[in-house]
Design a protein around this motif. Structure first.
Motif, PDB file in Angstrom:
ATOM      1  N   SER A   1       0.844  -1.186   0.000  1.00 35.05           N
ATOM      2  CA  SER A   1       0.000   0.000   0.000  1.00 35.05           C
ATOM      3  C   SER A   1       0.878   1.234   0.000  1.00 35.05           C
ATOM      4  O   SER A   1       2.059   1.174   0.331  1.00 35.05           O
ATOM      5  CB  SER A   1      -0.893  -0.009   1.239  1.00 35.05           C
TER       6      SER A   1
ATOM      7  N   GLU B   1       0.074   5.247   4.008  1.00 35.37           N
ATOM      8  CA  GLU B   1      -1.008   4.468   4.595  1.00 35.37           C
ATOM      9  C   GLU B   1      -0.459   3.414   5.547  1.00 35.37           C
ATOM     10  O   GLU B   1      -0.868   3.306   6.694  1.00 35.37           O
ATOM     11  CB  GLU B   1      -1.815   3.797   3.489  1.00 35.37           C
TER      12      GLU B   1
ATOM     13  N   SER C   1      -1.225  -6.110  13.843  1.00 31.53           N
ATOM     14  CA  SER C   1      -1.905  -6.253  12.548  1.00 31.53           C
ATOM     15  C   SER C   1      -0.960  -5.997  11.380  1.00 31.53           C
ATOM     16  O   SER C   1      -1.411  -5.797  10.253  1.00 31.53           O
ATOM     17  CB  SER C   1      -3.103  -5.312  12.477  1.00 31.53           C
TER      18      SER C   1
ATOM     19  N   GLU D   1      -5.735 -10.451  10.615  1.00 31.50           N
ATOM     20  CA  GLU D   1      -5.907  -9.120  10.034  1.00 31.50           C
ATOM     21  C   GLU D   1      -4.695  -8.729   9.196  1.00 31.50           C
ATOM     22  O   GLU D   1      -4.829  -8.164   8.101  1.00 31.50           O
ATOM     23  CB  GLU D   1      -6.133  -8.105  11.155  1.00 31.50           C
TER      24      GLU D   1
ATOM     25  N   ARG E   1      -2.612 -10.732   7.647  1.00 35.45           N
ATOM     26  CA  ARG E   1      -2.624 -11.526   6.417  1.00 35.45           C
ATOM     27  C   ARG E   1      -3.587 -10.935   5.391  1.00 35.45           C
ATOM     28  O   ARG E   1      -3.277 -10.874   4.197  1.00 35.45           O
ATOM     29  CB  ARG E   1      -3.011 -12.967   6.739  1.00 35.45           C
ATOM     30  N   LYS E   2      -4.734 -10.494   5.866  1.00 39.58           N
ATOM     31  CA  LYS E   2      -5.710  -9.898   4.957  1.00 39.58           C
ATOM     32  C   LYS E   2      -5.186  -8.592   4.363  1.00 39.58           C
ATOM     33  O   LYS E   2      -5.374  -8.313   3.172  1.00 39.58           O
ATOM     34  CB  LYS E   2      -7.031  -9.655   5.699  1.00 39.58           C
ATOM     35  N   LYS E   3      -4.519  -7.786   5.188  1.00 45.27           N
ATOM     36  CA  LYS E   3      -3.942  -6.529   4.696  1.00 45.27           C
ATOM     37  C   LYS E   3      -2.867  -6.804   3.650  1.00 45.27           C
ATOM     38  O   LYS E   3      -2.794  -6.106   2.624  1.00 45.27           O
ATOM     39  CB  LYS E   3      -3.346  -5.729   5.855  1.00 45.27           C
TER      40      LYS E   3
ATOM     41  N   ALA F   1      -2.596  -9.429   1.695  1.00 46.34           N
ATOM     42  CA  ALA F   1      -3.232  -9.915   0.475  1.00 46.34           C
ATOM     43  C   ALA F   1      -3.874  -8.770  -0.297  1.00 46.34           C
ATOM     44  O   ALA F   1      -3.751  -8.681  -1.528  1.00 46.34           O
ATOM     45  CB  ALA F   1      -4.272 -10.976   0.827  1.00 46.34           C
ATOM     46  N   ALA F   2      -4.543  -7.875   0.421  1.00 47.13           N
ATOM     47  CA  ALA F   2      -5.200  -6.745  -0.240  1.00 47.13           C
ATOM     48  C   ALA F   2      -4.199  -5.817  -0.900  1.00 47.13           C
ATOM     49  O   ALA F   2      -4.495  -5.199  -1.932  1.00 47.13           O
ATOM     50  CB  ALA F   2      -6.041  -5.974   0.775  1.00 47.13           C
ATOM     51  N   ALA F   3      -2.993  -5.720  -0.310  1.00 49.08           N
ATOM     52  CA  ALA F   3      -1.961  -4.837  -0.857  1.00 49.08           C
ATOM     53  C   ALA F   3      -1.098  -5.527  -1.913  1.00 49.08           C
ATOM     54  O   ALA F   3      -0.213  -4.897  -2.489  1.00 49.08           O
ATOM     55  CB  ALA F   3      -1.073  -4.321   0.275  1.00 49.08           C
ATOM     56  N   GLY F   4      -1.325  -6.812  -2.128  1.00 44.45           N
ATOM     57  CA  GLY F   4      -0.524  -7.537  -3.111  1.00 44.45           C
ATOM     58  C   GLY F   4       0.886  -7.837  -2.643  1.00 44.45           C
ATOM     59  O   GLY F   4       1.787  -8.032  -3.464  1.00 44.45           O
TER      60      GLY F   4
ATOM     61  N   THR G   1       3.704 -10.138  -1.428  1.00 45.23           N
ATOM     62  CA  THR G   1       3.990 -11.563  -1.518  1.00 45.23           C
ATOM     63  C   THR G   1       5.224 -11.987  -0.732  1.00 45.23           C
ATOM     64  O   THR G   1       5.507 -13.183  -0.628  1.00 45.23           O
ATOM     65  CB  THR G   1       4.189 -11.962  -2.991  1.00 45.23           C
TER      66      THR G   1
END
Length: 222
Positions: free
Chosen positions: A7, A11, A41, A67, A69-71, A73-76, A78
């Protein structure tokens, strides 16, 4: 493989010390696997991920790891992974870190684990609560460190301090009501441990400040 973009820096780095991030980015992060202990997080881990070979975030709170892990994944992202674990109990060797970092999750046990896993020349860096944090309550956090105590600890476990500074913010108020409002989010916690009544007394006796203070440290294994 180059890290995937995360991100926007503003942010993911929100709430992190810019000076602390600069200290970390002065290292050859692209060559390093960084272990972020007490990652929560994943705020610090995700801020560092675009610059590192790999980042591993560890925290004992499964909800926060999920949380993070989700962030990611959402930010791409890897090159970051997040693991549930107790950073004060479990050894860090299985993660094979080249650097250990901690943001507002610091204890003697964490420092000692970092001292055992890091090799000569590798960095342990952290932001800890300073002993002046919430000094108006008349009680230091058990997780707080002063400059002398931090230096003594790091020397004992084989680190040389390269940077140690206090970042301090002091809010000032004109009235008791303003002082109470500034700490309302902490009211329940402070009532439970006795700090709230001491803070109220401080305000009633004319005190008009509330101090936030963090200790920013970078040390290298010798």
């Amino acid at each position: 493989m180059a890290p995937s973009p995360a991100s926007p820096p503003g942010e993911v780095a929100e709430g992190l010390s810019p000076a602390f991030l600069e200290l970390l980015r002065a290292e050859p992060l692209a060559e390093l696997t960084v272990l972020d202990v007490g990652t929560g997080s994943g705020r610090l881990a995700l801020a560092l991920a675009p610059h590192c070979r790999a980042v591993i975030g560890v925290d004992r709170e499964a909800r926060l790891i999920d949380e993070a892990r989700k962030k990611a994944a959402a930010a791409g992202v890897t090159n970051a992974r997040f693991v549930v674990g107790d950073v004060e109990v479990e050894e860090y060797a299985p993660f094979k870190p080249d650097m250990v970092v901690a943001h507002l999750c610091m204890s003697d046990a964490i420092a000692e684990h970092a001292g055992r896993v890091l090799k000569c020349g590798q960095v342990f860096a952290f932001v800890a609560f300073h002993s002046d944090q919430w000094k108006e309550t008349g009680r230091s956090s058990r997780f707080a460190y002063g400059e002398v105590g931090a230096k003594r600890l790091l020397k004992r476990i084989g680190f040389t301090v390269e940077h140690l500074a206090v970042e301090r913010q002091v809010q000032q108020f004109e009235t008791v009501e303003q002082g109470l409002a500034a700490a309302v989010a902490l009211q329940e916690k402070w009532k439970a441990d006795g700090r709230w009544f001491r803070y109220v007394k401080f305000l009633e006796e004319g005190g008009r400040t509330l101090t936030r203070a963090h200790l920013v440290v970078k040390a290298r294994k010798t």
